[in-house]
Design a protein around this motif. Structure first.
Motif: not given
Length: 326
Positions: A128-137, A272-281
């Protein structure tokens, strides 16, 4: 047609730091998840290579080049060779090892730069892109962002002092779950129902310069729902524990595949779409009334427990996302 070239960045099982420090004879291994990806790549004729975050290096504006370039060292069993991140059709980001603030910031900056440069050229896929990871983490950032979408979540307060934490404990009913903002698999998560224990817990956290993430306990506990989103695929997995309010498989929880409900999938995909995640739980608490409340989102999910109950190969589905979206 040439084979797709995919880089898996991070995620190897290792008990050492930088790649260059493995002279002591301790060698990192692929582990279960990356071995699953390797086997899936062989089935799909995908060229899969692995590199560690610690091997990243970058160069800016040399020899008249106005841009930047980043490289990493490959680990293919035949020694280490260095390749540019631009050489790959897709990059799968896995677990980033701990490091100093500067190290973590640099690694993320490299990924941000890759997205910016390759996004303009439409050359590669980053999952996943870093912008999405920074939110999800960040559990606080996750809930704050999700609430703007109207997604229900447990009442939560995040504070930076013991006094404020004790006020939060009282305001949330004296039955709370305390969690680290970063982290997963149930580590550091505890239920606190005693004021004296709350005082001790918050004192320890503030002495460690940690914030206090205080969340209202949502009964009944011991059961939650994980919606695993993998591109166009989605799986609903109910996790439960008879002995603990936490349901992590690593801690003894059990997983059960359940029929997907359209509302579950729609809610998970909306996040997921709002965060920018393509693979997530996307993990939900199930209340006694049957309502789902968002607990957290994992942008680098493990799937070992899920694979025990999902018939299809999850690793194949992950590679499908990487290869088909490039």
């Amino acid at each position: 047609m040439s084979r797709a070239s995919v880089l898996v960045l991070g995620g190897r099982d290792a008990n050492v730091g930088a790649s260059g420090s493995r002279s002591l004879g301790r060698v990192a291994t692929l582990g279960w998840h990356l071995s699953e990806l390797q086997a899936a790549a062989a089935r799909r004729s995908v060229q899969l290579q692995f590199a560690d975050y610690e091997s990243l290096r970058s160069q800016v504006g040399r020899c008249g080049d106005s841009g930047s370039t980043a490289w990493c060292q490959m680990h293919d069993g035949s020694g280490c060779s260095e390749r540019s991140l631009d050489d790959f059709d897709a990059v799968l980001t896995r677990t980033m090892p701990s490091g100093s603030l500067e190290q973590i910031t640099f690694r993320l900056a490299v990924l941000h730069d890759l997205v910016r440069r390759q996004g303009k050229a439409c050359r590669s896929t980053l999952v996943n892109p870093p912008s999405a990871l920074e939110i999800a983490i960040d559990k606080f950032a996750t809930l704050a962002r999700a609430r703007t979408l109207g997604v229900p979540a447990p009442a939560t307060q995040v504070v930076q002092s013991r006094a404020a934490a004790m006020e939060a404990f009282d305001e949330l009913g004296g039955d709370v779950v305390v969690k680290p903002i970063f982290g997963g698999e149930g580590r550091g998560v505890m239920r606190v129902r005693d004021a004296e224990l709350a005082w001790t817990t918050f004192s320890t956290l503030t002495q460690m310069n940690a914030v206090c993430y205080v969340q209202q306990f949502v009964p009944p506990g011991g059961v939650d729902l994980r919606v695993l989103v993998i591109g166009e695929h989605a799986h609903a997995i109910r996790r439960s524990s008879e002995s603990d309010f936490r349901t992590n498989v690593r801690g003894g929880g059990r997983s059960e595949l359940v029929p997907m409900q359209s509302t579950w999938e729609q809610s998970a995909r909306r996040v997921c779409e709002d965060f920018g995640l393509k693979f997530a739980s996307v993990d939900w608490l199930e209340t006694e009334s049957g309502e789902l409340q968002l607990m957290e989102v994992n942008g680098i999910p493990g799937w070992k427990g899920a694979q025990r109950v999902v018939q299809e190969s999850i690793a194949d589905q992950i590679l499908e996302v990487l290869v088909n979206e490039r």
